[in-house]
Scaffold this motif. Structure first.
Motif, PDB file in Angstrom:
ATOM      1  N   ARG A  34      28.404  27.435  -9.517  1.00  0.00           N
ATOM      2  CA  ARG A  34      28.720  28.056  -8.229  1.00  0.00           C
ATOM      3  C   ARG A  34      29.960  28.938  -8.315  1.00  0.00           C
ATOM      4  N   GLU A  72      41.439  30.058   3.232  1.00  0.00           N
ATOM      5  CA  GLU A  72      40.810  31.358   3.033  1.00  0.00           C
ATOM      6  C   GLU A  72      40.771  32.120   4.355  1.00  0.00           C
ATOM      7  N   GLY A 112      38.134  36.565   3.206  1.00  0.00           N
ATOM      8  CA  GLY A 112      37.699  36.657   1.819  1.00  0.00           C
ATOM      9  C   GLY A 112      38.805  36.532   0.802  1.00  0.00           C
ATOM     10  N   ALA A 166      35.941  24.528  -1.014  1.00  0.00           N
ATOM     11  CA  ALA A 166      35.230  25.586  -0.285  1.00  0.00           C
ATOM     12  C   ALA A 166      36.058  26.854  -0.074  1.00  0.00           C
ATOM     13  N   PRO A 167      37.331  26.779   0.337  1.00  0.00           N
ATOM     14  CA  PRO A 167      38.103  28.025   0.496  1.00  0.00           C
ATOM     15  C   PRO A 167      38.247  28.795  -0.818  1.00  0.00           C
ATOM     16  N   ARG A 216      34.860  30.522  -1.600  1.00  0.00           N
ATOM     17  CA  ARG A 216      34.607  31.711  -0.777  1.00  0.00           C
ATOM     18  C   ARG A 216      35.460  32.890  -1.247  1.00  0.00           C
ATOM     19  N   GLN A 271      34.142  34.139  -4.641  1.00  0.00           N
ATOM     20  CA  GLN A 271      32.891  34.882  -4.535  1.00  0.00           C
ATOM     21  C   GLN A 271      33.080  36.240  -3.879  1.00  0.00           C
ATOM     22  N   SER A 272      34.057  36.350  -3.003  1.00  0.00           N
ATOM     23  CA  SER A 272      34.324  37.642  -2.362  1.00  0.00           C
ATOM     24  C   SER A 272      34.977  38.624  -3.333  1.00  0.00           C
TER      25      SER A 272
END
Length: 467
Positions: A98, A226, A229, A261-262, A265, A268-269
């Motif tokens: 991921r 986050e 992004g 999670a932050p 994100r 991925q941004s």
């Protein structure tokens, strides 16, 4: 002149009445950028031949490149088949996938012993979570500020490569992707409560980086959030996360994914970059060394590559549940050769889960083979480190020590070295965390060829302040 001869000259001068060399270790201990670290230091630096470090550094880079190519060479590009052989479970694999980035940069710390003839690789420690960068840099820098040592270094053409300067260069180049016209904002991120265990080392790292001209932040994963992004620590936007956590922590904790999670994100941004990616842990897996060493897989390598493997890597074999069932010959060999072998869990470092055959009885060794193979481990040929002779600055007595060297590497190549040392014969694992008498030591190489990397120029005036 050999490293042994340099050592003999150093110890002779160390014992001379009025010598300033016995002051080196205390000066190192009190050096400002080392103040956050409360470990102990060897009474003298260690010395190696530059040609040996050069040769090992070249071999190491080629060997790591071979490790990076294993999925294609041996598994037809099937990453799931590759990770299955490495024993990476679904939870850890999900974290790695991921976060993307299948191939990590060439960045880490290789651990090796010198057996009296050459360096032998024990672990690659690929990834940013590998420590010691600041210790290596600042121990050497501090030693050069002692007049007596600086004079000895000049007389014997001793120099060193400064790992922290290599870190700064790597982070600036990497951070330029999102901060092309300014200094990147870099934050070391430990997992929850990680600074309780490793805070001293990261404070040392922070202090050394600041001394080299790059400011960094220290935090834990729950401290960041986050927004739009990008990752933030308070109101400060982070350009580069210097990762100090591992996939296991995401996968094994009940709220691991919530905490991550932050970061995911932001990663991925593309607005906040991660140095280094979690895929580093795949290629740092010890089973990769077993795949290189296994004669049944030699057809994947050229003749020159096979000779390199044999030159650098001790005999290493993979042990897992399947091997226990199907390769009784290997298991019998491991049982018979107990006193020459050591067991290491594939995905763990720092001496965790290691079982030393020559310190274990037959029954315990058989049990360890069975239990660790179920988890996934390698069995490796014992390497006996050469003896390092050290004079005690208080008693004047001579002691024998053994060293585990750490060579740092970045995309720009070898970035210096340091050592962890313990009294000879005091145990099969050389680790600061696992040994009460362990010491850290600077490593200097004796220059024999044109300037290599970033080194203090031999013959230049000393900047020493300690007398």
């Amino acid at each position: 002149m050999s490293a042994e001869r340099v050592t003999a000259l150093y110890n002779e001068e160390f014992r001379a009445p009025g010598s300033g060399l016995p002051k080196v270790a205390q000066y190192v201990k009190e050096f400002p950028t080392l103040a956050p670290w409360h470990g102990e230091y060897l009474a003298r630096p260690l010395f190696v031949a530059e040609r040996e470090l050069r040769a090992f550094a070249d071999d190491l880079q080629q060997l790591v490149d071979m490790i990076f190519s294993l999925p294609d060479r041996m598994f037809g590009g099937d990453l799931d088949a590759f990770r299955s052989v490495l024993g990476i479970d679904n939870g850890r694999w999900e974290a790695i996938r991921r976060f993307g980035d299948p191939l990590p940069p060439y960045y880490g710390r290789a651990d090796m012993y010198h057996d009296g003839t050459s360096f032998k690789l024990l672990e690659t420690n690929l990834g940013s979570e590998s420590g010691g960068w600041a210790l290596a840099s600042e121990m050497s820098k501090a030693a050069m500020e002692v007049d007596a040592f600086a004079e000895f270094a000049r007389a014997n053409r001793l120099a060193y490569v400064h790992p922290i300067h290599a870190v700064v260069e790597s982070l600036r180049r990497f951070g330029a992707r999102v901060a092309p016209d300014r200094e990147p904002v870099v934050a070391v991120l430990e997992w929850r409560d990680g600074l309780k265990d490793y805070g001293e080392l990261w404070l040392n790292f922070q202090s050394a980086l600041r001394s080299a001209g790059l400011d960094i932040l220290l935090a834990e994963v729950p401290d960041v959030h986050e927004r739009g992004g990008a990752l933030y620590l308070g109101d400060t936007q982070i350009d580069v996360v210097y990762r100090a956590f591992v996939p296991d922590q995401i996968a094994e904790e009940p709220d691991g994914w919530e905490l991550a999670a932050p970061l995911l994100r932001a990663h991925q941004s593309g607005r906040t970059l991660t140095w280094t990616p979690l895929s580093s842990n795949v290629f740092a897996n010890k089973a990769c060394m077993a795949l290189l060493s296994d004669p049944r897989r030699r057809r994947a390598f050229s003749g020159d590559e096979c000779r390199l493997i044999d030159r650098v890597l001790p005999w290493t074999r993979l042990l897992d549940a399947e091997v226990l069932k199907t390769d009784t010959g290997l298991v019998d060999t491991c049982i018979e050769r107990r006193e020459q072998l050591i067991l290491k869990v594939n995905g763990k470092g720092g001496g965790v889960g290691v079982v030393v055959g020559w310190e274990t009885d037959d029954a315990a060794w058989r049990r360890a083979i069975r239990e660790l193979a179920a988890e996934g481990c390698v069995v490796q040929q014992r390497v006996v480190p050469r003896t390092e002779i050290v004079v005690d600055p208080v008693t004047g007595e001579t002691g024998a020590w053994q060293a585990a060297y750490g060579m740092f590497y970045t995309p720009q190549g070898c970035a210096g070295a340091y050592a962890k040392v313990v009294p000879a014969g005091s145990g099969g694992i050389i680790s600061v965390a696992a040994h009460a008498e362990a010491r850290s030591a600077a490593v200097f190489h004796q220059s024999e060829l044109p300037a290599w990397g970033e080194v203090p120029a031999v013959g230049e005036p000393s900047t020493a302040t300690a007398k």
